[in-house]
Scaffold this motif. Structure first.
Motif, PDB file in Angstrom:
ATOM      1  N   CYS A  85     -10.983  -5.634  11.990  1.00  0.00           N
ATOM      2  CA  CYS A  85     -10.813  -6.978  12.544  1.00  0.00           C
ATOM      3  C   CYS A  85     -10.243  -6.871  13.948  1.00  0.00           C
ATOM      4  CB  CYS A  85      -9.842  -7.796  11.696  1.00  0.00           C
ATOM      5  SG  CYS A  85     -10.331  -7.989   9.990  1.00  0.00           S
ATOM      6  N   LEU A 114     -11.968  -3.293  -1.387  1.00  0.00           N
ATOM      7  CA  LEU A 114     -11.627  -2.862  -0.033  1.00  0.00           C
ATOM      8  C   LEU A 114     -10.967  -1.482  -0.070  1.00  0.00           C
ATOM      9  CD1 LEU A 114     -11.421  -3.691   2.968  1.00  0.00           C
ATOM     10  CD2 LEU A 114      -9.301  -4.875   2.420  1.00  0.00           C
ATOM     11  N   GLY A 117      -9.393   0.092   6.656  1.00  0.00           N
ATOM     12  CA  GLY A 117      -9.939  -0.543   7.839  1.00  0.00           C
ATOM     13  C   GLY A 117      -9.013  -0.420   9.012  1.00  0.00           C
ATOM     14  N   ASP A 118      -9.142  -1.351   9.927  1.00  0.00           N
ATOM     15  CA  ASP A 118      -8.252  -1.367  11.078  1.00  0.00           C
ATOM     16  C   ASP A 118      -8.085  -2.806  11.536  1.00  0.00           C
ATOM     17  OD1 ASP A 118      -6.561  -0.129  12.863  1.00  0.00           O
ATOM     18  OD2 ASP A 118      -8.124   0.211  14.363  1.00  0.00           O
ATOM     19  N   THR A 119      -6.912  -3.076  12.105  1.00  0.00           N
ATOM     20  CA  THR A 119      -6.619  -4.417  12.584  1.00  0.00           C
ATOM     21  C   THR A 119      -6.066  -4.315  13.999  1.00  0.00           C
ATOM     22  OG1 THR A 119      -6.052  -5.059  10.338  1.00  0.00           O
ATOM     23  CG2 THR A 119      -5.346  -6.534  12.097  1.00  0.00           C
TER      24      THR A 119
HETATM   25  P1  ADP Z   1      -3.236   4.077  11.275  1.00  0.00           P
HETATM   26  O1  ADP Z   1      -2.468   3.526  12.415  1.00  0.00           O
HETATM   27  O2  ADP Z   1      -2.650   5.285  10.662  1.00  0.00           O
HETATM   28  O3  ADP Z   1      -4.711   4.161  11.491  1.00  0.00           O
HETATM   29  P2  ADP Z   1      -3.057   1.491  10.202  1.00  0.00           P
HETATM   30  O4  ADP Z   1      -1.661   1.053  10.404  1.00  0.00           O
HETATM   31  O5  ADP Z   1      -4.100   1.046  11.150  1.00  0.00           O
HETATM   32  O6  ADP Z   1      -3.078   3.039  10.090  1.00  0.00           O
HETATM   33  O7  ADP Z   1      -3.519   1.093   8.764  1.00  0.00           O
HETATM   34  C1  ADP Z   1      -2.706   1.309   7.636  1.00  0.00           C
HETATM   35  C2  ADP Z   1      -3.544   1.146   6.410  1.00  0.00           C
HETATM   36  O8  ADP Z   1      -4.043  -0.166   6.350  1.00  0.00           O
HETATM   37  C3  ADP Z   1      -4.732   2.085   6.333  1.00  0.00           C
HETATM   38  O9  ADP Z   1      -4.915   2.454   4.982  1.00  0.00           O
HETATM   39  C4  ADP Z   1      -5.879   1.230   6.790  1.00  0.00           C
HETATM   40  O10 ADP Z   1      -7.095   1.669   6.216  1.00  0.00           O
HETATM   41  C5  ADP Z   1      -5.475  -0.139   6.275  1.00  0.00           C
HETATM   42  N1  ADP Z   1      -5.989  -1.259   7.089  1.00  0.00           N
HETATM   43  C6  ADP Z   1      -5.659  -1.613   8.344  1.00  0.00           C
HETATM   44  N2  ADP Z   1      -6.334  -2.714   8.748  1.00  0.00           N
HETATM   45  C7  ADP Z   1      -7.138  -3.063   7.712  1.00  0.00           C
HETATM   46  C8  ADP Z   1      -8.097  -4.083   7.510  1.00  0.00           C
HETATM   47  N3  ADP Z   1      -8.416  -5.002   8.443  1.00  0.00           N
HETATM   48  N4  ADP Z   1      -8.714  -4.118   6.317  1.00  0.00           N
HETATM   49  C9  ADP Z   1      -8.441  -3.198   5.388  1.00  0.00           C
HETATM   50  N5  ADP Z   1      -7.555  -2.227   5.503  1.00  0.00           N
HETATM   51  C10 ADP Z   1      -6.907  -2.136   6.662  1.00  0.00           C
END
Ligand code: ADP
Ligand code: MG
Length: 317
Positions: A85, A114, A117-119
């Motif tokens: 997202c 699910l 992902g990444d946000t």
């Molecule tokens: P990193 O910084 O180590 O990549 P994140 O903080 O981005 O980790 O993400 C932490 C966890 O949350 C991970 O397991 C990631 O897959 C999950 N995650 C982050 N954003 C989403 C999203 N939009 N939908 C599903 N899972 C997410």
């Protein structure tokens, strides 16, 4: 709301086996014995793939469903998905809540969870990307490249509804008609059961996203054949039929507009009985719309005459 509370509050409840509650860096997944992964990704941009003011839950469902439609076209069984997202900074929390609720609803309907992902926040435009994972028995994935001269060409469901919705400002519709077309645009139905039943039956298969004529061209190209289609045989909903009766120029919209998410596939004539059984078992109508011949490209005939299209389907550039 920060990134971590957003993930914990709205996305973690959607997490499935192998996702560790979205509390780790990555998910770990076991592929069932004798099966292999099928992977696909579709991204959506506000203003391109959906309207900015569409309900968040509907946007989420469409995002998931267009990816499931790719799995359906390959005969795959859904396994899980990854979601990215890229949000404008001022995205309100209720929007996220509604978005997650839409995902929850369709996860239940299609048996998928699910995995991660990444946000990110700070995007000027809302952008979403989803990667869906599915499985098939090893070596059985439906491909685009198996159509042979002599095969029949089929399509599932009805064609043109979503594209007609996008043009619905251009003529006067009877009340109720526009809402029917809008639902077809907003909430496509991935034909997962049909796709699975087509393994061993279809010689080539894809899902129609760009437009029937353009996507038929994709099968023709990679299979090295010609697809000859009869516009009269293309299945239309009652509403779409009323639209083209009112303005026959709308045939072009129906046949090239896209966003159908129906399956377009080919099968040899000797599979016709197996195909009828597959359609019945999956509860989806299947209509024969043409034949595969030697040659190249796509010919769409109407009243025996080849149709000319301004463009056969959607392209981004
Ligand atoms: P990193 O910084 O180590 O990549 P994140 O903080 O981005 O980790 O993400 C932490 C966890 O949350 C991970 O397991 C990631 O897959 C999950 N995650 C982050 N954003 C989403 C999203 N939009 N939908 C599903 N899972 C997410
Ligand atoms: Mg990490």
């Amino acid at each position: 709301m920060n990134e971590f509370s957003l993930i914990a509050d709205y996305f973690a409840p959607l997490a499935g086996e192998g996702a560790f509650g979205l509390k780790d860096d990555a998910a770990a997944l076991r592929v069932p014995e004798g099966r292999e992964l099928v992977l696909t990704k579709d991204a959506m941009i506000a203003g391109v793939h959906f309207f900015v003011d569409d309900a968040a839950g509907d946007i989420a469902r469409k995002l998931l469903r267009v990816n499931l439609s790719d799995l359906a076209a390959k005969g795959a069984e859904p396994l899980g998905y990854l979601l990215a997202c890229m949000l404008p900074k001022d995205t309100p929390e209720p929007w996220i809540a509604d978005f997650a609720a839409g995902l929850a609803r369709d996860q239940k309907e299609f048996g998928i969870t699910l995995l991660g992902g990444d946000t990110a926040a700070g995007s000027a435009t809302l952008c979403l990307s989803l990667t869906a994972l599915g499985t098939v028995a090893k070596g059985t994935m439906l491909r685009r490249n198996g159509a042979k001269a002599g095969d029949d060409v089929y399509v599932s469901g009805t064609i043109g509804d979503a594209a007609l919705f996008l043009k619905s400002g251009q003529w006067s519709m009877v009340s109720g008609q526009e809402e029917y077309l809008r639902q077809r645009y907003l909430v496509p139905r991935p034909r997962l059961a049909l796709g699975r039943a087509l393994i061993g039956v279809a010689s080539a298969c894809l899902d129609i996203s760009d437009g029937l004529a353009a996507d038929a061209g994709h099968i023709a190209e990679v299979s090295g054949v010609c697809l000859e289609l009869e516009a009269e045989n293309v299945p239309l909903s009652d509403v779409a039929r009323a639209c083209v009766a009112q303005d026959e120029k709308l045939w072009e919209t129906v046949l090239s507009g896209g966003d159908d998410y129906e399956l377009l596939f080919t099968a040899p004539p000797e599979k016709a009985a197996a195909l009828a059984q597959a359609a019945q078992k999956s509860g989806v109508s299947v209509t024969r719309i043409g034949t595969v011949t030697q040659g190249a490209g796509v010919i769409v005939r109407q009243g025996g005459q080849p149709m000319e299209f301004a463009r056969k389907g959607w392209t981004h550039f």
